[in-house]
Design a protein around this motif. Structure first.
Motif, mmCIF file in Angstrom:
data_model
loop_
_atom_site.group_PDB
_atom_site.id
_atom_site.type_symbol
_atom_site.label_atom_id
_atom_site.label_comp_id
_atom_site.label_asym_id
_atom_site.label_seq_id
_atom_site.Cartn_x
_atom_site.Cartn_y
_atom_site.Cartn_z
ATOM 1 N N SER A 94 0.833 -1.206 0.000
ATOM 2 C CA SER A 94 0.000 0.000 0.000
ATOM 3 C C SER A 94 0.868 1.256 0.000
ATOM 4 C CB SER A 94 -0.921 0.007 1.226
ATOM 5 O OG SER A 94 -1.801 -1.083 1.206
ATOM 6 N N MET A 95 1.935 1.226 0.793
ATOM 7 C CA MET A 95 2.821 2.386 0.852
ATOM 8 C C MET A 95 3.545 2.598 -0.479
ATOM 9 S SD MET A 95 5.728 3.407 3.655
ATOM 10 C CE MET A 95 4.506 3.995 4.824
ATOM 11 N N VAL A 96 3.970 1.516 -1.110
ATOM 12 C CA VAL A 96 4.619 1.622 -2.426
ATOM 13 C C VAL A 96 3.644 2.257 -3.417
ATOM 14 C CG1 VAL A 96 5.521 0.306 -4.384
ATOM 15 C CG2 VAL A 96 6.200 -0.300 -2.058
ATOM 16 N N THR A 97 2.381 1.854 -3.344
ATOM 17 C CA THR A 97 1.356 2.432 -4.213
ATOM 18 C C THR A 97 1.277 3.938 -4.022
ATOM 19 O OG1 THR A 97 0.034 0.399 -4.132
ATOM 20 C CG2 THR A 97 -1.107 2.402 -4.784
ATOM 21 N N SER A 98 1.328 4.383 -2.766
ATOM 22 C CA SER A 98 1.236 5.824 -2.496
ATOM 23 C C SER A 98 2.434 6.575 -3.064
ATOM 24 C CB SER A 98 1.133 6.070 -0.983
ATOM 25 O OG SER A 98 2.358 5.799 -0.317
ATOM 26 N N PHE A 99 3.632 5.996 -2.982
ATOM 27 C CA PHE A 99 4.824 6.649 -3.524
ATOM 28 C C PHE A 99 4.729 6.804 -5.046
ATOM 29 C CE2 PHE A 99 7.490 4.920 0.219
ATOM 30 C CZ PHE A 99 7.205 6.049 0.958
ATOM 31 N N ILE A 100 4.261 5.759 -5.713
ATOM 32 C CA ILE A 100 4.124 5.811 -7.169
ATOM 33 C C ILE A 100 3.096 6.863 -7.572
ATOM 34 C CG2 ILE A 100 3.384 4.509 -9.207
ATOM 35 C CD1 ILE A 100 4.533 2.003 -7.845
ATOM 36 N N MET A 101 1.960 6.876 -6.863
ATOM 37 C CA MET A 101 0.931 7.874 -7.171
ATOM 38 C C MET A 101 1.435 9.286 -6.919
ATOM 39 S SD MET A 101 -2.519 6.090 -5.645
ATOM 40 C CE MET A 101 -3.532 7.471 -6.167
ATOM 41 N N LEU A 102 2.242 9.468 -5.880
ATOM 42 C CA LEU A 102 2.791 10.789 -5.571
ATOM 43 C C LEU A 102 3.699 11.276 -6.691
ATOM 44 C CD1 LEU A 102 2.951 12.982 -3.347
ATOM 45 C CD2 LEU A 102 4.978 11.817 -2.483
ATOM 46 N N ALA A 103 4.559 10.404 -7.192
ATOM 47 C CA ALA A 103 5.466 10.756 -8.281
ATOM 48 C C ALA A 103 4.694 11.125 -9.543
ATOM 49 C CB ALA A 103 6.422 9.594 -8.567
ATOM 50 N N VAL A 104 3.662 10.345 -9.848
ATOM 51 C CA VAL A 104 2.850 10.618 -11.035
ATOM 52 C C VAL A 104 2.105 11.934 -10.883
ATOM 53 C CG1 VAL A 104 0.878 9.830 -12.386
ATOM 54 C CG2 VAL A 104 2.563 8.206 -11.619
ATOM 55 N N VAL A 195 -4.603 19.950 -14.154
ATOM 56 C CA VAL A 195 -4.108 20.366 -12.837
ATOM 57 C C VAL A 195 -4.962 19.739 -11.732
ATOM 58 C CG1 VAL A 195 -3.811 22.310 -11.260
ATOM 59 C CG2 VAL A 195 -3.133 22.530 -13.661
ATOM 60 N N ILE A 196 -6.293 19.779 -11.926
ATOM 61 C CA ILE A 196 -7.203 19.195 -10.935
ATOM 62 C C ILE A 196 -6.979 17.694 -10.818
ATOM 63 C CG2 ILE A 196 -9.634 18.769 -10.379
ATOM 64 C CD1 ILE A 196 -10.277 21.422 -11.784
ATOM 65 N N VAL A 197 -6.769 17.042 -11.971
ATOM 66 C CA VAL A 197 -6.478 15.610 -11.985
ATOM 67 C C VAL A 197 -5.238 15.324 -11.131
ATOM 68 C CG1 VAL A 197 -5.643 13.705 -13.418
ATOM 69 C CG2 VAL A 197 -7.575 15.069 -14.182
ATOM 70 N N ALA A 198 -4.205 16.130 -11.321
ATOM 71 C CA ALA A 198 -2.958 15.948 -10.576
ATOM 72 C C ALA A 198 -3.188 16.110 -9.078
ATOM 73 C CB ALA A 198 -1.914 16.950 -11.057
ATOM 74 N N LEU A 199 -3.973 17.103 -8.695
ATOM 75 C CA LEU A 199 -4.242 17.338 -7.278
ATOM 76 C C LEU A 199 -5.025 16.184 -6.652
ATOM 77 C CD1 LEU A 199 -5.104 21.155 -7.344
ATOM 78 C CD2 LEU A 199 -2.964 20.062 -6.619
ATOM 79 N N LEU A 200 -5.963 15.607 -7.422
ATOM 80 C CA LEU A 200 -6.718 14.456 -6.931
ATOM 81 C C LEU A 200 -5.806 13.248 -6.724
ATOM 82 C CD1 LEU A 200 -10.013 14.634 -9.047
ATOM 83 C CD2 LEU A 200 -9.807 14.891 -6.563
ATOM 84 N N ILE A 201 -4.871 13.074 -7.654
ATOM 85 C CA ILE A 201 -3.908 11.979 -7.536
ATOM 86 C C ILE A 201 -3.059 12.156 -6.283
ATOM 87 C CG2 ILE A 201 -1.894 10.868 -8.598
ATOM 88 C CD1 ILE A 201 -3.056 11.687 -11.326
ATOM 89 N N LEU A 202 -2.581 13.385 -6.064
ATOM 90 C CA LEU A 202 -1.747 13.673 -4.898
ATOM 91 C C LEU A 202 -2.530 13.478 -3.591
ATOM 92 C CD1 LEU A 202 0.113 16.854 -6.184
ATOM 93 C CD2 LEU A 202 1.083 14.572 -5.863
ATOM 94 N N LYS A 203 -3.796 13.897 -3.581
ATOM 95 C CA LYS A 203 -4.629 13.747 -2.391
ATOM 96 C C LYS A 203 -4.800 12.269 -2.025
ATOM 97 C CE LYS A 203 -9.279 14.753 -0.598
ATOM 98 N NZ LYS A 203 -9.694 13.353 -0.435
ATOM 99 N N THR A 204 -5.114 11.449 -3.022
ATOM 100 C CA THR A 204 -5.289 10.015 -2.778
ATOM 101 C C THR A 204 -3.984 9.383 -2.315
ATOM 102 O OG1 THR A 204 -6.990 9.937 -4.506
ATOM 103 C CG2 THR A 204 -6.062 7.836 -3.786
ATOM 104 N N ALA A 205 -2.870 9.795 -2.916
ATOM 105 C CA ALA A 205 -1.559 9.255 -2.546
ATOM 106 C C ALA A 205 -1.242 9.552 -1.086
ATOM 107 C CB ALA A 205 -0.476 9.837 -3.451
ATOM 108 N N ILE A 206 -1.513 10.775 -0.649
ATOM 109 C CA ILE A 206 -1.236 11.167 0.737
ATOM 110 C C ILE A 206 -2.116 10.383 1.710
ATOM 111 C CG2 ILE A 206 -1.394 13.073 2.392
ATOM 112 C CD1 ILE A 206 -0.586 14.940 0.054
ATOM 113 N N GLU A 207 -3.387 10.178 1.351
ATOM 114 C CA GLU A 207 -4.299 9.425 2.222
ATOM 115 C C GLU A 207 -3.830 7.984 2.394
ATOM 116 O OE1 GLU A 207 -8.069 9.811 0.356
ATOM 117 O OE2 GLU A 207 -8.494 11.803 1.200
ATOM 118 N N ILE A 208 -3.443 7.345 1.281
ATOM 119 C CA ILE A 208 -2.980 5.961 1.341
ATOM 120 C C ILE A 208 -1.678 5.875 2.137
ATOM 121 C CG2 ILE A 208 -2.121 4.003 -0.022
ATOM 122 C CD1 ILE A 208 -4.027 4.865 -2.236
#
Length: 303
Positions: A94-104, A195-208
């Motif tokens: 799960s943590m690896v998933t969050s790191f990948i999503m954060l980078a993207v 930009v909004i798409v990117a922010l949603l990705i970052l939000k989900t990454a931080i939550e995970i």
């Protein structure tokens, strides 16, 4: 708890993890098909939002593979180096998933802001919008499948993957709105939505990340721990709960509790109480393993 019963529970949990792998495989197949379609059509139609969505899906393939690997590692039995088993591999996934999503998310955000600054004004082809709508339906279906499966088998890694699926569905909806909005004289909407798409990705990454970090650091819900304590106190013969601690290994909860009983109680009776505590926490709260230590209530504690 008997050795045979513990063995049956472990075998059942291993089978649940094996079932969870299906969800990861479904995600991999869906992301592979969608990322190819979105990147190809996004470049052909000139849509930054669809390209951003496609890039997100590309890295989701890697994240889903990480989840799949984590689930398979978690199924390994306990050994000398891992006496509690390999259950935490699921949380690490799960943590690896969050790191990948954060980078993207950061990459998509950079690309989108660059496009807005450059002021590109060419509206993308409508086919990009139809592709985004089709992707939304696919990801909602994958999300529902993985969410229900994760709840059924209590898999944190698969639930993280499901949240990623839902995030992808929302980003596809946003991409569709942006693309069709561009066709009505608002081409800047395509870059803004990216930009909004990117922010949603970052939000989900931080939550995970926060959820997995909390679990890996042996954090545990205080309200649930209090429920365990009150349930133990309700057992006849338990005079007090001196300490109670809990931690999660993947989807499995381990509890350590110290109880006070009457000083004149026999060893046989106290053993029966420990068995009752273990059975109760298993039946009522699905606690995977409970260690109970009994002390006489007249013990003098150090100041």
């Amino acid at each position: 708890m008997g050795v045979d019963k513990m063995g049956l529970m472990m075998e059942e949990r291993y089978q649940e993890l094996k079932i969870a792998e299906r969800g990861a495989i479904v995600s991999i197949v869906a992301y592979l098909a969608l990322s190819v379609a979105k990147l190809f059509i996004g470049n052909l139609a000139g849509s930054a939002a669809l390209r951003a969505d496609g890039l997100n899906n590309t890295t989701d393939i890697i994240a889903s593979i990480a989840v799949l690997i984590g689930l398979r590692l978690a199924r390994r039995p306990a050994d000398d180096d891992h006496p509690y088993g390999h259950w935490k591999a699921e949380t690490v996934a799960s943590m690896v998933t969050s790191f990948i999503m954060l980078a993207v998310g950061l990459e998509v955000l950079y690309s989108a802001i660059t496009k807005l600054i450059e002021g590109e004004s060419v509206a993308p082809d409508p086919i990009a919008g139809y592709t985004a709508i089709a992707s939304t339906f696919v990801m909602v279906a994958v999300y529902i499948y993985n969410r229900n499966l994760a709840k059924k088998i209590k898999s944190g890694a698969l639930m993280a993957a499901a949240k990623d699926n839902l995030s992808d569905a929302w980003t596809s909806i946003g991409a569709a709105i942006a693309i069709f909005g561009s066709a009505f004289g608002m081409p800047w909407l395509d870059g803004l939505t990216a930009v909004i798409v990117a922010l949603l990705i970052l939000k989900t990454a931080i939550e995970i990340f926060r959820e997995s970090a909390f679990s890996l650091s042996d954090g545990f819900n205080e309200e649930k721990l209090e429920e365990y304590k009150q349930a133990v106190l309700s057992i006849n013969g338990v005079e007090s709960v001196r300490t109670i601690k809990a931690r999660n290994y993947g989807a499995n909860t381990f509890v350590d509790v110290v109880i006070w009983t009457a000083p004149e109680m026999t060893v046989k009776h106290s053993h029966e109480i420990t068995e009752e505590v273990e059975e109760m926490l298993l039946e009522n709260f699905n606690v995977f393993d409970t260690k109970v230590h009994v002390e006489p209530s007249d013990i003098i504690l150090p100041e």
